[in-house]
Design an enzyme around this catalytic site. Structure first.
Site, PDB file in Angstrom:
ATOM      1  N   TYR A  50       0.740  -1.573  -0.029  1.00  0.00           N
ATOM      2  CA  TYR A  50       0.130   0.258   0.017  1.00  0.00           C
ATOM      3  C   TYR A  50       1.148   1.394   0.152  1.00  0.00           C
ATOM      4  O   TYR A  50       1.983   0.956   0.317  1.00  0.00           O
ATOM      5  CB  TYR A  50      -0.786   0.085   1.060  1.00  0.00           C
TER       6      TYR A  50
ATOM      7  N   THR B 173       2.018   3.213   2.011  1.00  0.00           N
ATOM      8  CA  THR B 173       2.300   4.457   2.468  1.00  0.00           C
ATOM      9  C   THR B 173       3.219   2.990   3.462  1.00  0.00           C
ATOM     10  O   THR B 173       4.129   3.463   4.425  1.00  0.00           O
ATOM     11  CB  THR B 173       1.661   5.080   3.657  1.00  0.00           C
ATOM     12  N   LYS B 174       3.219   1.980   2.983  1.00  0.00           N
ATOM     13  CA  LYS B 174       3.959   1.300   3.204  1.00  0.00           C
ATOM     14  C   LYS B 174       5.577   0.905   2.835  1.00  0.00           C
ATOM     15  O   LYS B 174       6.248   1.947   1.921  1.00  0.00           O
ATOM     16  CB  LYS B 174       3.464  -0.550   2.679  1.00  0.00           C
ATOM     17  N   ASN B 175       6.619   0.056   3.686  1.00  0.00           N
ATOM     18  CA  ASN B 175       7.975   0.081   3.316  1.00  0.00           C
ATOM     19  C   ASN B 175       8.505   0.384   1.920  1.00  0.00           C
ATOM     20  O   ASN B 175       9.282   0.911   1.829  1.00  0.00           O
ATOM     21  CB  ASN B 175       8.669  -0.494   3.852  1.00  0.00           C
ATOM     22  N   ILE B 176       8.171  -1.031   1.463  1.00  0.00           N
ATOM     23  CA  ILE B 176       8.088  -0.787  -0.258  1.00  0.00           C
ATOM     24  C   ILE B 176       6.356  -0.706  -0.547  1.00  0.00           C
ATOM     25  O   ILE B 176       5.424  -0.795  -0.374  1.00  0.00           O
ATOM     26  CB  ILE B 176       9.172  -1.768  -0.492  1.00  0.00           C
TER      27      ILE B 176
END
Ligand code: PLP
Length: 378
Positions: free
Chosen positions: A181, A183-186
């Protein structure tokens, strides 16, 4: 002088990622094909584990994992109220009932010994959430699951990178679910994946993500015409080649990005340590690796959290709430009659938490500005 806003999140997509996605768009084939296969191989290498299946979201991954293990109506699934609502809604989508267990006040994670007290004859599975990047006690959950014959599905949306007691996400659980998603880390905007152990599991997930159809579009596209058949119930959860192309190079950066977030989190902890009444979720233990996905502070109890959120926004600091406890959300309150005090620790965290910006592009000067703003408004 007006200073530039400190965004809550900025992604790391590079020209290289964009070029790879553009190549896909210039080709004939847009949906699940060679790029998804490449992404899946690369991510399973990174995780040192089994089979990765590319999906449209982590929610889809959680839903399919429950179905794969036969969980449905009449079954209870133990999870945490301190998570994104999707952990619980995936259980509902499978037709089962979420059973919340309150979290540890220091880590905000659920503990195996507390989960054990919630086990009934109907309990079929546990979904621990690796919250904020820190892994739940997977050795403990795997031990607990054995005598009760429970399925353990990891919500690893915050934690591609973790390592605790020598295990990583997906190594002890029946499946671990990831999110890409926005805003996730990748990230590729929207996307997800699941890692599983056996060839049989992987084949089932590949069919289930695509209507339960035996041949996917890529295999129908080449060679002589072959009829497809639908031989099981399926969903529409397949990752496409454009999403996969955006993720492929980011996998190489996971390690460096994690180090950078770890450094920034350390800086926050040092700079905020002397604010009276401000509390933190405990840092990872010695030898443990966190994904350092989110950094959240717990405001002093006499502070109005919403006033602080507004003041930070006014000062140009992006912030968020991760999370108001799931059992306090209107749908869960109205459908199940939960009261806030049913899970008092999750409720307390949910009322006091503010998540500060944390991402590799965040500058140290920006961390200083966030800290100064927080100090001024608390
Ligand atoms: C983001 C998130 C999800 C859902 O991920 P999607 O890919 O948006 O479905 C599930 N659980 C947690 C803990 C999350 O943060």
């Amino acid at each position: 002088m007006t200073e530039r806003r400190v965004e809550f999140f900025r992604h790391n997509l590079t020209e290289e990622d964009i070029a790879l996605a553009t190549d896909v768009m210039r080709s004939v084939f847009l949906t699940t094909g060679p790029k998804v296969a490449e992404f899946e191989r690369k991510l399973s290498n990174y995780l040192s584990n089994g089979h990765v299946v590319g999906l449209t979201s982590c929610t889809a991954a959680l839903h399919l994992a429950l179905l794969r293990h036969g969980i449905g109506p009449g079954d209870e699934v133990i999870t945490t109220p301190m998570t994104f609502c999707a952990t619980a809604t995936a259980i509902l989508q499978a037709g089962a009932t979420p059973i919340f267990v309150d979290v540890c006040p220091h880590s905000a994670l659920i503990k195996p010994e507390d989960a054990e007290k919630a086990i009934t004859a109907k309990t079929k599975a546990i979904i621990p959430v690796h919250l904020y990047g820190r892994m739940a006690d997977m050795r403990g959950f795997a031990e607990l699951a054995k005598p009760y014959n429970l399925v353990v599905i990891e919500d690893a949306a915050h934690c591609l990178e973790g390592q605790r007691d020598g295990v990583r996400p997906g190594q002890l659980g029946h499946a671990a679910c990831f999110s890409f998603y926005a805003t996730k880390n990748i990230t590729c905007g929207e996307g997800g994946a699941l890692v599983c152990k056996t060839d049989g599991d992987a084949a089932w997930y590949r069919s289930a993500r695509h209507h339960g159809i035996s041949k996917n579009a890529a295999s129908r596209y080449t060679g002589s015409y072959q009829h497809w058949d639908m031989d099981m119930m399926g969903w529409k959860y397949n990752m496409d080649d454009i999403q996969a192309a955006l993720l492929i190079h980011q996998i190489d950066q996971i390690y460096g990005y994690r180090r950078r977030r770890q450094h920034l989190e350390q800086l926050y902890r040092e700079m905020l340590a002397d604010i009276k009444g401000l509390e933190f979720i405990e840092p990872p233990a010695e030898g443990e690796e966190s994904g350092h996905h989110l950094f959240t502070v717990l405001l002093p109890r006499e502070c109005s959290r919403d006033a602080v959120l507004n003041s930070l926004q006014e000062r140009g600091i992006g912030c968020a709430v991760n999370y108001r406890a799931v059992h306090t959300l209107t749908y869960f309150r109205e459908s199940y009659g939960y009261r806030p005090e049913d899970f008092p620790i999750a409720y307390d965290i949910g009322c006091r938490t503010v998540t500060l910006p944390l991402y590799p592009k965040l500058g140290e000067d920006e961390v200083r500005r966030v800290c100064a703003a927080l100090r001024a408004v608390v």
